[in-house]
Design a protein around this motif. Structure first.
Motif, short mmCIF file in Angstrom:
data_model
loop_
_atom_site.label_atom_id
_atom_site.label_comp_id
_atom_site.label_asym_id
_atom_site.label_seq_id
_atom_site.Cartn_x
_atom_site.Cartn_y
_atom_site.Cartn_z
N THR A 151 0.81 -1.22 0.00
CA THR A 151 0.00 0.00 0.00
C THR A 151 0.84 1.27 0.00
N SER A 152 2.15 1.15 -0.17
CA SER A 152 2.98 2.35 -0.17
C SER A 152 2.58 3.25 -1.33
N THR A 153 2.86 4.54 -1.18
CA THR A 153 2.52 5.50 -2.23
C THR A 153 3.20 5.14 -3.54
N MET A 154 4.46 4.72 -3.46
CA MET A 154 5.20 4.39 -4.68
C MET A 154 4.58 3.20 -5.41
N ALA A 155 4.23 2.15 -4.66
CA ALA A 155 3.63 0.97 -5.29
C ALA A 155 2.29 1.31 -5.93
N GLN A 156 1.51 2.12 -5.26
CA GLN A 156 0.22 2.52 -5.81
C GLN A 156 0.39 3.37 -7.06
N GLN A 157 1.39 4.24 -7.07
CA GLN A 157 1.63 5.08 -8.25
C GLN A 157 2.00 4.24 -9.46
N VAL A 158 2.84 3.23 -9.25
CA VAL A 158 3.23 2.36 -10.36
C VAL A 158 2.01 1.65 -10.93
N ARG A 159 1.20 1.08 -10.06
CA ARG A 159 0.01 0.37 -10.54
C ARG A 159 -0.94 1.29 -11.28
N THR A 160 -1.09 2.52 -10.78
CA THR A 160 -1.98 3.48 -11.44
C THR A 160 -1.48 3.82 -12.84
N LEU A 161 -0.18 4.10 -12.96
CA LEU A 161 0.38 4.44 -14.26
C LEU A 161 0.28 3.28 -15.24
N VAL A 162 0.49 2.07 -14.75
CA VAL A 162 0.38 0.89 -15.62
C VAL A 162 -1.04 0.78 -16.17
N ARG A 163 -2.03 0.96 -15.31
CA ARG A 163 -3.42 0.85 -15.76
C ARG A 163 -3.77 1.96 -16.76
N GLN A 164 -3.14 3.11 -16.62
CA GLN A 164 -3.44 4.22 -17.53
C GLN A 164 -2.85 4.00 -18.91
N VAL A 165 -1.63 3.48 -18.97
CA VAL A 165 -0.96 3.36 -20.27
C VAL A 165 -1.27 2.05 -20.98
N ALA A 166 -1.64 1.01 -20.23
CA ALA A 166 -1.82 -0.32 -20.82
C ALA A 166 -2.82 -0.36 -21.98
N PRO A 167 -3.99 0.29 -21.89
CA PRO A 167 -4.96 0.17 -22.98
C PRO A 167 -4.57 0.92 -24.26
N THR A 168 -3.53 1.74 -24.20
CA THR A 168 -3.13 2.53 -25.35
C THR A 168 -2.16 1.75 -26.23
N THR A 169 -1.72 2.37 -27.32
CA THR A 169 -0.72 1.75 -28.20
C THR A 169 0.65 2.39 -28.02
N ALA A 170 0.79 3.27 -27.03
CA ALA A 170 2.01 4.04 -26.84
C ALA A 170 3.20 3.15 -26.49
N SER A 171 4.37 3.52 -27.00
CA SER A 171 5.61 2.89 -26.56
C SER A 171 5.89 3.34 -25.13
N VAL A 172 6.49 2.46 -24.35
CA VAL A 172 6.77 2.76 -22.95
C VAL A 172 8.24 2.47 -22.67
N LEU A 173 8.91 3.42 -22.03
CA LEU A 173 10.29 3.22 -21.58
C LEU A 173 10.25 2.99 -20.07
#
Length: 461
Positions: free
Chosen positions: A143-165
């Motif tokens: 539940t750390s802020t960092m872990a939650q931020q990673v999961r949130t960003l993953v869910r936001q970018v996953a449905p798109t076709t964008a390249s990810v670094l």
């Protein structure tokens, strides 16, 4: 349905033939090899989807074969057959990144299920996926802020076709995040393929990525599809992108922009539909400045940047991570470990985990294998656990040299600590230390001869 090609490696003709007949009956297309050296010859001219190998063999044994496969065919899944009760062999298999292992005598149904899971889950990746389809991955339990931020960003970018670094230290879970992105994307039912650019020889890089035609170069005995073709419609992860040769980077940029590629030795261009993710454990700006990563390729890949924090920066997630990992490891190894002794919990909390979540998982796996009760104790840890330990709360940038140590000993600690932080990449470690690669290799040989190589590093902070 197309039969999946499997390579079976065993020096006992009866065992080899028996396994081949069994796998054939299960619908696999089986090729066989009499030992590790024979297997490498097969791998030079065929493309199995997995390798099933015994350990005890002449010329080149199973562990040596596994090590060679990880050097030459980083994306090939390997299942190892071990002797019953051989804990040392199991630990060595894990160290060499075997995807799975089964103790002899082999039970048919267990082998059938393990092999099916390996083929189904790997999709050509060098390591099995760790996580679930809903994105709640073991790499970011908590539940750390960092872990939650990673999961949130993953869910936001996953449905798109964008390249990810994806950036972050070794072991923070860059491939894990890439798999999460794929699992949450519209491409989830197609192939996910991961390759480690630092594990592929420069002479083979273009062939591995773009494929080649028969006769394109010496040893090209038949047409071979590259990673883009193998991942058609799915997702391709290029790990350690900065290790890719400059000429290959230029061709990769062209493919990303045109969505077309040409196999080596071919005049025909092929359309490709692949989502490309890239990962590096080095700050990309540094790689660009050092000339290791083309600036134009960096800008093309860096449509969306995801940085993964080291475990030492979200240590509050350690208890939840341990619980989740123990549950997985109990199932894998048939154990019933329910918890961790308080003394061991304190040691874990004080340790900075330079190898991050990967190191935590490997540490727990070794302990679970050795544990006979329901609780992990300090005695289940490797003797050298914590010998390379950044102090709690530190950024891992300093080395502790014991009082009374010699200058040579201080140099040894610095070299081995730097090598560990660079994920055992000798080229990058030499650059960080300001010495030549040859000098570093000579130092490591000297330490190994004295029994003071990696694993006997001493303390750091």
């Amino acid at each position: 349905m197309k039969r999946v090609p499997i390579l079976v490696v065993d020096d006992e003709p009866s065992e080899r033939q028996g396994l081949a007949e069994l796998l054939n009956a299960w619908g696999y297309d089986v090729d066989t090899a009499a030992d590790g050296a024979d297997a490498l010859e097969h791998l030079a001219r065929t493309q199995p989807q997995a390798v099933l190998t015994d350990i005890r063999m002449p010329r080149l044994d199973g562990l040596q074969l596994l090590e060679r496969i990880r050097q030459r065919h980083a994306t090939l899944p390997v299942l190892v057959l071990t002797g019953q009760g051989s804990k040392e062999a199991v630990i060595e298999c894990l160290r060499l990144h075997a995807n799975d292992y089964i103790e002899k005598p082999i039970h048919g149904e267990e082998l059938k299920q393990r092999l099916a899971d390996l083929v189904r889950s790997s999709d050509g990746a060098a390591a099995p996926a760790v996580g679930s389809q809903n994105g709640e991955d073991l790499g970011f339990v908590g539940t750390s802020t960092m872990a939650q931020q990673v999961r949130t960003l993953v869910r936001q970018v996953a449905p798109t076709t964008a390249s990810v670094l994806i950036t972050g230290e070794s072991g923070t879970g860059k491939e894990v995040v890439a798999r999460m992105i794929h699992a949450l994307s519209p491409r989830r039912d197609r192939t996910f393929l991961a390759i480690n650019c630092s594990a592929i020889p420069e002479s083979l890089m273009e062939s591995e990525i773009f494929g080649h035609e028969k006769g394109a170069f010496t040893g090209a005995l038949e047409r071979r599809a590259g990673c883009f073709e193998l991942a058609e419609g799915g997702t391709l992860l290029l790990d350690e992108i900065g290790e890719m040769p400059a000429a290959t980077q230029a061709k990769l940029l062209r493919v990303l922009e045109d969505r077309r590629l040409r196999r080596l030795g071919s005049r025909q261009e092929l359309a490709v539909n692949v989502r490309v993710l890239a990962a590096t454990n080095r700050p990309p700006a540094e790689a660009v400045a050092a000339g290791q990563l083309r600036a134009d390729l960096y800008y093309r890949l860096n449509v969306f940047h995801l940085h993964l924090p080291p475990l030492r920066e979200h240590r509050e997630d350690l208890p939840a991570l341990c619980t989740a990992l123990l549950r997985q490891l109990n199932e894998r190894h048939g154990r019933a470990v329910q918890g961790i002794a308080p003394e061991l919990q304190h040691r874990f909390a004080a340790y900075a985990w330079p190898g991050n979540v990967r190191e935590l998982r490997n540490t727990l796996e070794r302990a679970v294998i050795l544990a006979e009760g329901t609780r992990l104790e300090p005695g289940h840890l490797a003797e050298d656990f914590g010998s390379v330990t950044p102090a709690a709360g530190a950024d891992g940038s300093c080395v502790r040299v014991p009082v009374g140590a010699t200058v040579d000993e201080g140099e040894r600690l610095l070299i081995l600590d730097t090598l560990a932080r660079e994920g055992n990449n000798k080229t990058r470690a030499a650059e960080q230390l300001g010495i030549s690669l040859k000098t570093l290799q000579n130092k490591l040989k000297e330490y190994a001869a004295r029994g003071q190589g990696p694993g006997a590093r001493g303390q750091t902070v």
